[in-house]
Design an enzyme around this catalytic site. Structure first.
Site, PDB file in Angstrom:
ATOM      1  N   GLY A  44       0.874  -1.185   0.000  1.00 19.99           N
ATOM      2  CA  GLY A  44       0.000   0.000   0.000  1.00 19.99           C
ATOM      3  C   GLY A  44       0.901   1.220   0.000  1.00 19.99           C
ATOM      4  O   GLY A  44       1.837   1.306   0.810  1.00 19.99           O
ATOM      5  N   GLY A  46       0.557   4.269   0.960  1.00 27.40           N
ATOM      6  CA  GLY A  46       0.596   5.022   2.220  1.00 27.40           C
ATOM      7  C   GLY A  46       1.460   4.315   3.243  1.00 27.40           C
ATOM      8  O   GLY A  46       2.398   4.897   3.810  1.00 27.40           O
ATOM      9  N   GLU A 141      -4.540   6.626  -3.218  1.00 27.88           N
ATOM     10  CA  GLU A 141      -5.225   5.322  -3.056  1.00 27.88           C
ATOM     11  C   GLU A 141      -6.358   5.405  -2.039  1.00 27.88           C
ATOM     12  O   GLU A 141      -6.900   4.379  -1.633  1.00 27.88           O
ATOM     13  CB  GLU A 141      -4.214   4.228  -2.681  1.00 27.88           C
ATOM     14  CG  GLU A 141      -3.313   3.859  -3.848  1.00 27.88           C
ATOM     15  CD  GLU A 141      -2.353   2.711  -3.564  1.00 27.88           C
ATOM     16  OE1 GLU A 141      -2.132   2.361  -2.394  1.00 27.88           O
ATOM     17  OE2 GLU A 141      -1.816   2.165  -4.545  1.00 27.88           O
ATOM     18  N   ASN A 185       5.875   9.908 -11.091  1.00 24.91           N
ATOM     19  CA  ASN A 185       6.823   9.296 -12.015  1.00 24.91           C
ATOM     20  C   ASN A 185       6.444   9.756 -13.424  1.00 24.91           C
ATOM     21  O   ASN A 185       5.508  10.559 -13.601  1.00 24.91           O
ATOM     22  CB  ASN A 185       6.875   7.766 -11.861  1.00 24.91           C
ATOM     23  CG  ASN A 185       5.560   7.097 -12.227  1.00 24.91           C
ATOM     24  OD1 ASN A 185       4.729   7.671 -12.934  1.00 24.91           O
ATOM     25  ND2 ASN A 185       5.359   5.887 -11.748  1.00 24.91           N
ATOM     26  N   ALA A 250       7.507  -0.385  -4.996  1.00 27.01           N
ATOM     27  CA  ALA A 250       7.747   0.483  -3.829  1.00 27.01           C
ATOM     28  C   ALA A 250       9.025   1.318  -3.920  1.00 27.01           C
ATOM     29  O   ALA A 250       9.382   1.976  -2.946  1.00 27.01           O
ATOM     30  CB  ALA A 250       7.725  -0.305  -2.509  1.00 27.01           C
ATOM     31  N   GLY A 252       9.351   4.006  -5.657  1.00 27.18           N
ATOM     32  CA  GLY A 252       8.859   5.388  -5.524  1.00 27.18           C
ATOM     33  C   GLY A 252       8.528   5.705  -4.064  1.00 27.18           C
ATOM     34  O   GLY A 252       8.786   6.816  -3.595  1.00 27.18           O
ATOM     35  N   GLY A 303       9.628  -7.342  -3.243  1.00 27.37           N
ATOM     36  CA  GLY A 303       8.509  -6.980  -2.372  1.00 27.37           C
ATOM     37  C   GLY A 303       8.481  -5.510  -2.020  1.00 27.37           C
ATOM     38  O   GLY A 303       9.453  -4.781  -2.266  1.00 27.37           O
TER      39      GLY A 303
HETATM   40  O1  RIB Z   1       3.858   1.578  -4.638  1.00 25.52           O
HETATM   41  C1  RIB Z   1       3.777   0.191  -4.488  1.00 25.52           C
HETATM   42  C2  RIB Z   1       2.451  -0.186  -3.922  1.00 25.52           C
HETATM   43  O2  RIB Z   1       1.442   0.103  -4.873  1.00 25.52           O
HETATM   44  C3  RIB Z   1       2.275  -1.650  -3.618  1.00 25.52           C
HETATM   45  O3  RIB Z   1       2.730  -1.997  -2.334  1.00 25.52           O
HETATM   46  C4  RIB Z   1       0.796  -1.885  -3.823  1.00 25.52           C
HETATM   47  O4  RIB Z   1       0.105  -2.108  -2.645  1.00 25.52           O
HETATM   48  C5  RIB Z   1       0.292  -0.622  -4.534  1.00 25.52           C
HETATM   49  O5  RIB Z   1      -0.428   0.159  -3.705  1.00 25.52           O
END
Ligand code: RIB
Length: 319
Positions: A44, A46, A141, A185, A250, A252, A303
């Site tokens: 996520g 956040g 999100e 991006n 992740a 970014g 991950g």
């Molecule tokens: O920025 C990466 C994230 O984007 C992932 O962890 C996924 O949950 C999506 O929200």
């Protein structure tokens, strides 16, 4: 009335359980392909940004929602283990947010989101907060009207507001005006402006289009071309660090957490809440360079949250 709690960084955003499968290539429409074993990883945007900033030494609180299913405690425990304050993450009747992620052999990803409880974060959740922070991190999100409210609330309360406009979508000018830094991006910048973004020059032109609409500082992450800082005072490109890419998921978020914590560290000597205008241009570029290292390191591991580097790892990498 309870005391106001003070943090370096406050994140108002999403928590997702990432359901990740590694494949050789992305499936084409109508195609079925096999991948490696499914992995369930805390993610996520956040929550990732909260963990990214916490691993850089910032004190962090997060506002969001999870569902009553097993993914909720899984995500909360991940935040807790990085000392992120989860007191303002509530539990909703909806399912916890999930992200279906495919990572190909070059480390690129493709993601389908199911918002679930993330879609239930409201402006009321923000009005109820008894929190102050130096930096507020926002992404897209959770519902857009909540993000707009949060950005205005952050500004009114003297926070540096950083907006990561992801997932990409068009945005109203009032949100651009409320953010101190906008960090897209290339794809997000293109969608945001309706302009093609293919290289550094076109990224600069699109970033300037955002400045014309009221944005103050735009930082475009450009993958292996580094990052571009564009404001009315300066345009600076910061080179990428060459690394062996395993998974870009992740990266970014690592960049944003690193950028935010670098600013916080630079402002630590100030007893008052920071004024973004006090930040010298050179300091902002230093922050982008540091953030670039955080993003690069995140691509070297698989991950979302497991890949976010600690301060020690970034310092070692830079030295
Ligand atoms: O920025 C990466 C994230 O984007 C992932 O962890 C996924 O949950 C999506 O929200």
């Amino acid at each position: 009335m309870p005391d106001i709690l003070k943090y370096d960084v406050l994140v108002i955003g999403s928590l997702n359980a990432d359901l990740v499968v590694r494949t050789v290539h992305f499936p084409r429409p109508g195609e079925t392909i096999s991948g490696d074993d499914l992995q369930i990883i805390p993610g996520g945007k956040g929550a990732n940004q909260a963990v990214a900033a916490a691993r850089q030494g910032a004190s962090v609180a997060m506002v969001g929602r999870v569902g009553k299913d097993g993914f909720g405690p899984f995500l909360l425990n991940s935040l807790k283990s990085d000392s992120v304050d989860i007191a303002n993450i509530s539990t909703d009747e909806s399912a916890t947010g999930t992200a279906m992620i495919v990572v190909d052999s070059s480390g690129q990803n493709s993601i389908v989101l199911s918002a679930g409880a993330n879609g239930k974060v409201t402006s009321k959740d923000i009005d109820a907060l008894k929190i102050k922070a130096k930096v507020l991190l926002l992404q897209l999100e959770i519902p857009l009207e909540t993000v707009i409210h949060a950005a205005k609330w952050g500004r009114q309360n003297g926070m540096i507001v950083i907006l990561n406009p992801a997932p990409a979508r068009e945005l109203p000018d009032e949100l651009l005006l409320s953010a101190d830094y906008i960090l897209p991006n290339e794809t997000e910048l293109s969608l945001l402006t309706g302009l093609p973004v293919r290289d550094v020059l076109s990224a600069e032109q699109a970033a300037k289009a955002l400045l014309n609409r009221g944005a103050k500082n735009v930082i475009v992450t450009l993958g292996n071309k580094g990052a571009l800082f564009v404001s009315n005072k300066q345009v600076s490109q910061v080179n990428a660090y060459p690394v062996e890419v395993v998974d870009t998921t992740a990266a970014g978020d690592a960049f944003i957490g690193g950028f935010a914590s670098f600013l916080v560290e630079a402002l630590k000597s100030d007893s008052e809440l920071p004024d973004v205008l006090l930040l010298a241009p050179a300091l902002q570029i230093k922050a982008v360079k540091y953030a670039n290292a955080c993003g690069a390191l995140a691509t070297t591991m698989f991950g979302a949250q497991p890949s976010l580097p600690t301060k020690e790892e970034v310092e070692k990498f830079l030295s």
